[in-house]
Enzyme design. Structure first.
Site, PDB file in Angstrom:
ATOM      1  CD  GLU A  89      -2.519  -1.045   2.760  1.00 30.79           C
ATOM      2  OE1 GLU A  89      -2.483  -0.030   3.486  1.00 30.79           O
ATOM      3  OE2 GLU A  89      -3.091  -2.095   3.087  1.00 30.79           O
ATOM      4  CB  CYS A 338      -0.452   0.813   9.267  1.00 30.03           C
ATOM      5  SG  CYS A 338       1.188   1.358   9.163  1.00 30.03           S
TER       6      CYS A 338
HETATM    7  N1  SAH Z   1       7.408  -0.031  11.205  1.00 28.74           N
HETATM    8  C1  SAH Z   1       7.537   1.392  11.273  1.00 28.74           C
HETATM    9  C2  SAH Z   1       6.743   2.164  10.228  1.00 28.74           C
HETATM   10  C3  SAH Z   1       5.335   1.732   9.911  1.00 28.74           C
HETATM   11  S1  SAH Z   1       3.997   2.162  10.917  1.00 28.74           S
HETATM   12  C4  SAH Z   1       7.221   1.885  12.661  1.00 28.74           C
HETATM   13  O1  SAH Z   1       6.835   1.083  13.501  1.00 28.74           O
HETATM   14  O2  SAH Z   1       7.399   3.067  12.927  1.00 28.74           O
HETATM   15  C5  SAH Z   1       3.807   3.897  10.966  1.00 28.74           C
HETATM   16  C6  SAH Z   1       3.200   4.357  12.288  1.00 28.74           C
HETATM   17  O3  SAH Z   1       1.801   3.989  12.407  1.00 28.74           O
HETATM   18  C7  SAH Z   1       3.896   3.747  13.490  1.00 28.74           C
HETATM   19  O4  SAH Z   1       4.092   4.717  14.471  1.00 28.74           O
HETATM   20  C8  SAH Z   1       2.888   2.706  13.941  1.00 28.74           C
HETATM   21  O5  SAH Z   1       3.122   2.350  15.268  1.00 28.74           O
HETATM   22  C9  SAH Z   1       1.586   3.424  13.681  1.00 28.74           C
HETATM   23  N2  SAH Z   1       0.402   2.555  13.636  1.00 28.74           N
HETATM   24  C10 SAH Z   1       0.300   1.279  13.225  1.00 28.74           C
HETATM   25  N3  SAH Z   1      -0.957   0.830  13.367  1.00 28.74           N
HETATM   26  C11 SAH Z   1      -1.678   1.835  13.876  1.00 28.74           C
HETATM   27  C12 SAH Z   1      -3.044   1.982  14.259  1.00 28.74           C
HETATM   28  N4  SAH Z   1      -3.923   0.975  14.141  1.00 28.74           N
HETATM   29  N5  SAH Z   1      -3.428   3.165  14.759  1.00 28.74           N
HETATM   30  C13 SAH Z   1      -2.539   4.202  14.881  1.00 28.74           C
HETATM   31  N6  SAH Z   1      -1.264   4.115  14.530  1.00 28.74           N
HETATM   32  C14 SAH Z   1      -0.819   2.948  14.049  1.00 28.74           C
END
Ligand code: SAH
Length: 350
Positions: A89, A338
């Protein structure tokens, strides 16, 4: 077969030499590819050359399998299909200063964060540098726009795919390519500590974001398994060193989950941790916290914090001298966070 977009200008010149083509052609091809012209569409490259290249490399851009446009704010979400049929995505957001794209770095993810939809089916494979770059090129081509900012916050953990991600960063910065400055690129990581040290050695002026989400080890271990290997203290050491080596401030992401990490006490613990570890006499890092009310994912039971809890959290941090902003939710109507679209697509396959 490796993707042609993964090649640096030098590597492409090398391939052109191998197939007995003059070196100057490689620059022509590189520039056109990065402008969104696929090899088969190039009118100034002969069929023989195209065939030779096609026999050596995968020359396709990511294909658009699905495209959703938000009726609220125009955010566009793509489900791209790669040459091996795996899907990833990307999201394009419009801000006052231009377009920002959020790209994926892996097919799936193996970090296991409990609230995240990207990790539910594990990691399938790493993306090549050109497959990360291809998301930007394909989106620019489809929307007929120039993208000015890149955030690596899509599916995957960028530091778990270190070499390809670093190659991507260099490619996106190529003067004959997209020429996007490092300062316009953010990389978000859940905190793979040894790779943060490795990244700091490269001294690229990108912005590093750390997904913190909790200020004590017990809570962080519960929602982010990576904390069992690299705990908060070791992560703070790495952040401090990153700042000392590169001079670049780090921003922190903190997802607010009702009843899990969103009380005034949690905010104080967070503020005290950041102040104690990153703002001593020697290093005085400007700190910014991005608060993200958790996007509810149907496979998890986590609920988003209410507006009052969010306000109180911000106030507590400000009392401790820490700037915090609540992330604006773009594309709320198109499952823009995400991994949700890839997940929904996989479910729809009988
Ligand atoms: N793996 C990396 C980048 C991808 S996620 C990381 O962990 O930073 C990008 C951001 O979205 C991260 O801060 C992650 O923790 C957050 N994220 C993932 N799922 C989420 C959700 N359901 N609600 C809010 N933020 C979320």
């Amino acid at each position: 077969m490796s993707n042609i977009l993964s090649l640096t200008p030098d590597e492409l010149r090398e391939i052109m030499n191998q197939i007995d083509e003059p070196g100057y052609r490689s620059k022509q091809i590189f520039t056109q590819l990065h402008k969104g012209i696929e090899l088969r569409e190039m009118t100034n490259v002969g069929n023989k050359t195209k065939e030779k290249l096609l026999s050596l490399m995968d020359c396709a851009f990511p294909g658009i399998k699905k495209k959703l446009v938000s009726q609220i704010d125009g955010t566009v979400k793509y489900l791209f299909e790669l040459s091996d049929k795996n899907c990833i995505e990307s999201v394009v957001m419009k801000y006052e200063h231009g377009y920002t794209i959020c790209v994926s770095s892996q097919v799936g993810c193996r970090m296991g964060c409990r609230f995240c939809a990207s990790t539910l089916m594990g990691r399938v494979r790493n993306l090549e540098a050109g497959e990360i770059l291809g998301q930007i090129i394909a989106a620019e081509k489809d929307l007929n726009i120039r993208i000015s900012n890149v955030v690596m916050m899509g599916i995957g953990e960028p530091l778990d795919n270190f070499e390809n991600v670093v190659k991507f960063l260099r490619l996106v910065n190529e003067p004959d390519g997209l020429n996007i400055g490092y300062r316009h690129i953010s990389l978000s990581s859940c905190g793979i500590v040894d790779k943060i040290y490795e990244l700091s050695k490269l001294n690229l002026p990108i912005t590093l974001s750390i997904s913190l989400h909790a200020a004590d080890d017990a809570t962080r271990c519960e929602i982010m398994p990576v904390n069992k290997k690299w705990n908060i203290e070791s992560l703070m050491d790495a952040c401090r060193s990153y700042y000392e080596v590169t001079g670049r401030r780090i921003s922190f992401e903190y997802t607010l989950i009702a009843g899990k990490n969103d009380t005034a006490g949690d905010a104080r613990r967070l503020g005290e941790l950041l102040n104690r570890r990153l703002r001593g006499k020697k290093a005085h890092m400007p700190i910014h916290v991005n608060l993200i009310p958790v996007n509810e994912v149907k496979e998890t039971s986590f609920k988003s914090s209410g507006a009052k809890a969010v306000r109180e959290f911000v106030n507590e941090l400000e009392k401790l001298g820490i700037r915090a902003t609540v992330r604006r939710r773009l594309g709320a109507d198109i499952n823009a966070s995400c991994g949700q679209l890839r997940r929904a697509d996989a479910e729809s396959i009988p």
